[in-house]
Design a protein around this motif. Sequence first.
Motif: not given
Ligand code: F3S
Length: 406
Positions: A114-116, A296-298, A355-357
């Motif tokens: 998770c990126c948050t 969803g990015c972040p 998952t990341c974009i």
């Molecule tokens: Fe998260 Fe990937 Fe965006 S780590 S902030 S979904 S570039």
Amino acid sequence: MILSDDEKRMLDGSCGPGVQKAMELQVALGKAFDAERMIDVSRAHVALSGQEGDTYWCELLVNGGAVCRVTPTTNPCWDVRNLTNHYGVSQAELDLALRTIDVYRRIGARLTFCCTPELAGNVPSFGEHVAFSESSATPYVNSVLGARSSRESSVSALAAAVTGKTPLYGLHFEENRRGTLLVDVDFWPEEPYDWGLLGWCIGEFAGSAVPVLRFRHMPRRPSPEALLYLGAELNTSGAVAMYHIVGVTPEAPTLEAAFGGNPVPASSRPIVMADLKAKEEELSEEGGPINLVMLGCPHYSHDQIRELEVLMRGRKVRDGVAFWVLTSFDALELAERSGERRRLEEAGVRLVPDTCIDEPCWKSFEGGLGVTDSPKCMYYRERRGQPFVVRRLAECVEAAVKGEVQ
Ligand code: F3S
């Protein structure tokens, strides 16, 4: 650098070759930044990318016997259980994702993907020294929480998790946290989207400065998501690991405090609402038929999922358009329990954790046009061959329903 006996043992190989590699990297980093010594860190977050370089580094450490002293949380890779059912990836891409998951498990990371983490799962407190990588997380922990982290890479953050140390430089020092640039914002950004565009605009001229944002009027405090979007874009168009908002962030109760006793600059960089509209146009491709809406990015919070669910009521995603929302494991669980996930899926919107974009699982959309509410998503996806139009959430929903964006 002056090293403690413990640090010397790590460096001379007494703790094994994996720990030695980690400490060698940190000493080199410390020398590059003129750090006199190391300090202990109590938390770490590793922005693993699921790409070969990061996975190789983790394998190098773990195969040399390293285990994390400080349990780090991890950034997303991609959800192999779910997305391989939807989209084709090569065997090599699947193998790399599986290797990544396996090696971070073996080194003792907490596999949050998770990126948050700063919203839930790994929340530092004021004044805590930490090692956080991830461009959206580092500005948040420094600026909003008042914790202290250098602008770590995935590689250096993992080294910090292994050794429990980081070189003492940069934002670990009080004096480097002071504002260096004054930005006057003439309007109130209503949505996280507006905060994101604001961050992108400021990041372009701020570079690695510590901007101080002064709002002409502030009807309420910004939401956590607004501040998350601000930091994510400041640290994508620029390299901003810390900012202040006068009257909001903890080290800026006043304008004078934001500059830490240094003189307040006589002139400022003004930003007006028209700058955001111009930036939206500049960042976006020409409109037209779309094949993907990606949010969803972040990672989207549960509040953002709820807002989307309200906007989608009585509406359906058009055939031929995929609508994906990337989110954290905890927000997904809440959406499952509270019913938003089922209702969104009935409308054609799918939620995915872990998952990341910026992963190969999305490659079947490349060549088509996408819509997103995140300039950071646009930036990374375009490097992989998918043009994007950047729009606020309500307009992303409209585009999903119509199958095209203006
Ligand atoms: Fe998260 Fe990937 Fe965006 S780590 S902030 S979904 S570039």
